[in-house]
Design a protein around this motif. Structure first.
Motif, PDB file in Angstrom:
ATOM      1  N   SER A 169     -52.735 -10.485  -0.653  1.00  0.00           N
ATOM      2  CA  SER A 169     -52.140 -11.018  -1.855  1.00  0.00           C
ATOM      3  C   SER A 169     -51.249 -11.766  -1.790  1.00  0.00           C
ATOM      4  O   SER A 169     -50.486 -11.201  -0.883  1.00  0.00           O
ATOM      5  CB  SER A 169     -51.463  -9.892  -3.011  1.00  0.00           C
ATOM      6  N   TYR A 170     -50.737 -13.072  -2.496  1.00  0.00           N
ATOM      7  CA  TYR A 170     -49.843 -13.092  -2.551  1.00  0.00           C
ATOM      8  C   TYR A 170     -48.652 -11.979  -3.140  1.00  0.00           C
ATOM      9  O   TYR A 170     -48.524 -11.103  -3.879  1.00  0.00           O
ATOM     10  CB  TYR A 170     -49.464 -14.163  -3.476  1.00  0.00           C
ATOM     11  N   THR A 200     -43.948 -12.696  -6.273  1.00  0.00           N
ATOM     12  CA  THR A 200     -43.788 -12.330  -7.092  1.00  0.00           C
ATOM     13  C   THR A 200     -42.778 -10.717  -6.940  1.00  0.00           C
ATOM     14  O   THR A 200     -42.298 -10.056  -8.498  1.00  0.00           O
ATOM     15  CB  THR A 200     -44.567 -12.519  -8.159  1.00  0.00           C
ATOM     16  N   ASN A 248     -46.512 -12.834   1.584  1.00  0.00           N
ATOM     17  CA  ASN A 248     -47.651 -13.732   0.930  1.00  0.00           C
ATOM     18  C   ASN A 248     -49.597 -14.194   1.677  1.00  0.00           C
ATOM     19  O   ASN A 248     -49.479 -14.796   2.419  1.00  0.00           O
ATOM     20  CB  ASN A 248     -47.082 -14.847   0.966  1.00  0.00           C
ATOM     21  N   SER A 260     -52.169 -14.470   2.351  1.00  0.00           N
ATOM     22  CA  SER A 260     -53.086 -15.598   1.567  1.00  0.00           C
ATOM     23  C   SER A 260     -54.811 -15.119   2.845  1.00  0.00           C
ATOM     24  O   SER A 260     -55.817 -15.497   1.868  1.00  0.00           O
ATOM     25  CB  SER A 260     -52.744 -16.465   1.926  1.00  0.00           C
ATOM     26  N   LYS A 312     -61.648 -16.365  -5.638  1.00  0.00           N
ATOM     27  CA  LYS A 312     -61.323 -16.592  -4.293  1.00  0.00           C
ATOM     28  C   LYS A 312     -61.763 -16.310  -3.169  1.00  0.00           C
ATOM     29  O   LYS A 312     -62.017 -16.354  -2.330  1.00  0.00           O
ATOM     30  CB  LYS A 312     -59.793 -16.441  -4.288  1.00  0.00           C
ATOM     31  N   HIS A 352     -58.845 -14.709  -8.674  1.00  0.00           N
ATOM     32  CA  HIS A 352     -57.094 -14.822  -8.024  1.00  0.00           C
ATOM     33  C   HIS A 352     -56.469 -14.801  -9.045  1.00  0.00           C
ATOM     34  O   HIS A 352     -55.372 -14.002  -9.602  1.00  0.00           O
ATOM     35  CB  HIS A 352     -56.677 -16.242  -7.222  1.00  0.00           C
ATOM     36  N   GLU A 353     -56.562 -15.584 -10.175  1.00  0.00           N
ATOM     37  CA  GLU A 353     -55.881 -16.066 -11.622  1.00  0.00           C
ATOM     38  C   GLU A 353     -55.847 -14.879 -12.222  1.00  0.00           C
ATOM     39  O   GLU A 353     -54.921 -14.784 -13.123  1.00  0.00           O
ATOM     40  CB  GLU A 353     -56.667 -17.594 -12.250  1.00  0.00           C
ATOM     41  N   GLY A 362     -56.025 -11.454 -11.759  1.00  0.00           N
ATOM     42  CA  GLY A 362     -55.148 -10.664 -10.928  1.00  0.00           C
ATOM     43  C   GLY A 362     -56.441  -9.575 -10.892  1.00  0.00           C
ATOM     44  O   GLY A 362     -55.924  -8.073 -11.477  1.00  0.00           O
ATOM     45  N   ASN A 367     -52.276  -8.219  -7.354  1.00  0.00           N
ATOM     46  CA  ASN A 367     -51.797  -9.328  -8.454  1.00  0.00           C
ATOM     47  C   ASN A 367     -51.484 -10.229  -7.175  1.00  0.00           C
ATOM     48  O   ASN A 367     -51.884 -10.343  -5.791  1.00  0.00           O
ATOM     49  CB  ASN A 367     -50.061  -9.237  -8.204  1.00  0.00           C
ATOM     50  N   GLU A 368     -52.641 -12.121  -7.887  1.00  0.00           N
ATOM     51  CA  GLU A 368     -52.491 -12.840  -7.290  1.00  0.00           C
ATOM     52  C   GLU A 368     -53.285 -12.597  -6.378  1.00  0.00           C
ATOM     53  O   GLU A 368     -52.891 -13.080  -4.841  1.00  0.00           O
ATOM     54  CB  GLU A 368     -51.241 -13.250  -6.649  1.00  0.00           C
ATOM     55  N   ASN A 413     -56.357 -12.862  -2.547  1.00  0.00           N
ATOM     56  CA  ASN A 413     -56.520 -14.043  -2.113  1.00  0.00           C
ATOM     57  C   ASN A 413     -58.047 -13.569  -1.220  1.00  0.00           C
ATOM     58  O   ASN A 413     -58.418 -14.538  -1.169  1.00  0.00           O
ATOM     59  CB  ASN A 413     -55.530 -14.623  -1.284  1.00  0.00           C
TER      60      ASN A 413
END
Length: 350
Positions: free
Chosen positions: A11-12, A15, A43, A45, A295, A311-312, A314, A338-339, A341
């Motif tokens: 995940s990213y 944040t 991050n 990815s 994703k 992804h969007e 979560g 959270n986010e 990937n």
């Protein structure tokens, strides 16, 4: 004793809501993940496991990070190596776990690094920056390397570039890259990911903007491989797609009988049956995944369940696949992360 599996989700972390990699125990029978812990990676990815299942690799702001997968599924950090370029978007290793390939979306660079015997990442072997222009569209105006893999015969490296609509083919001789050919794709098609069948006879190339999968037969060659397109099939079936629809991720089932493709915008998962002899695909279903921007998709080792990494929204949503009737049946509540990937499911303790 039943085999034990773990799932590692990148995940990213910018944040502060996620540390980087979330570690889950996999309940294969129920088709769900149970969170165990988080591991700090800036991050994350993309994550992949080595073919021998002993190591996990993640893209990070610092380059590529290597972990040892312990007997209980926990991660022990080995090292990290810079790639002398902007952060990557995709990782792959060769079948013998001798090299790791990093695809650079932001700078259009493909980088090859050695892997040490203990699984840690070694020095850069070679790398290439793509040059050229796509169309006037913002997303594919300049090089964006999105997938890099070694061919099954271990002679060539293929590099998908969705920015210039090409898959470039390089001879990999004495650890040097020399371009020998290219698949020149349709303008603004954006070739994103490709995979080979386990027998090495077929290649599947997914296009992000064209929303199709091309099937190629593959034969080795001295100077360059022989690739022949034998099928083109939609990633969303007969449905109308908007300009926001984009094919995201593609995976084969462990036994290669099925192929899975996620679609953002449309927010669906397409499942295809695959003919082992001809390599051709037939769409079985294209159904919603109860999340936003899938994703990645992870296929459980029993091949009866899948996890969509959204992804969007979560979330990770879980489904049992009814292959006979072409249905997805949700099994268990979504897991919040959270986010996210990418996801790698790994058998441990082997």
């Amino acid at each position: 004793m039943k085999d034990k599996y773990m799932a590692y989700v990148g995940s990213y972390s910018y944040t502060g809501k996620a540390k980087g990699i979330t570690v889950y125990d996999v309940d294969v029978e129920k088709g769900v993940f149970n969170e165990r812990c988080e591991v700090e990676v800036d991050n994350s990815s993309y994550v992949i496991a080595s073919h021998n299942g002993r190591n996990l690799y993640s893209i990070a702001d610092e380059g590529v990070v290597a972990f040892r997968i312990l007997q209980n599924g926990s991660l022990s950090r080995l090292n990290s190596v810079k790639i002398k370029g902007m952060r990557g978007c995709h990782l792959a290793t060769d079948a013998d776990d001798r090299y790791i390939f990093v695809s650079g979306y932001h700078d259009g660079k493909a980088t090859i690094l050695k892997l040490n015997k203990d699984g840690s990442v070694g020095p850069i072997v070679d790398g290439v920056f793509h040059k050229g222009y796509g169309s006037v569209a913002e997303r594919n105006f300049r090089p964006h390397v999105s997938c890099t893999r070694m061919t099954p015969d271990k002679k060539f490296i293929m590099v998908a570039d969705l920015g210039i609509d090409q898959v470039r083919i390089y001879k990999f001789d004495e650890e040097k890259l020399v371009q020998v050919d290219a698949i020149r794709c349709e303008r603004e098609s954006a070739p994103r990911h490709f995979r080979f069948s386990s027998d090495g006879r077929f290649m599947y190339l997914m296009y992000e903007l064209k929303n199709v999968i091309d099937v190629f037969s593959y034969e080795t060659g001295e100077r360059a491989p022989k690739l022949e397109k034998i099928q083109t099939i939609s990633t969303i079936g007969d449905k109308q797609y908007s300009e926001l629809t984009a094919a995201c991720a593609m995976r084969l089932s462990p036994d290669n009988r099925y192929l899975y493709c996620t679609n953002a915008g449309d927010n669906t998962l397409s499942i295809y049956t695959r003919d082992e002899d001809t390599g051709l695909l037939e769409l079985l279903s294209c159904l919603p995944i109860s999340g936003d921007y899938p994703k990645d998709v992870a296929v459980f080792p029993d091949e009866k369940h899948v996890a969509c990494v959204n992804h969007e929204s979560g979330s990770i949503t879980f489904f049992k696949v009814d292959y006979e009737n072409g249905l997805l049946v949700m099994c268990g509540l979504p897991v919040k992360v959270n986010e996210p990937n990418c996801c790698a499911i790994v058998k441990i303790g082997s």
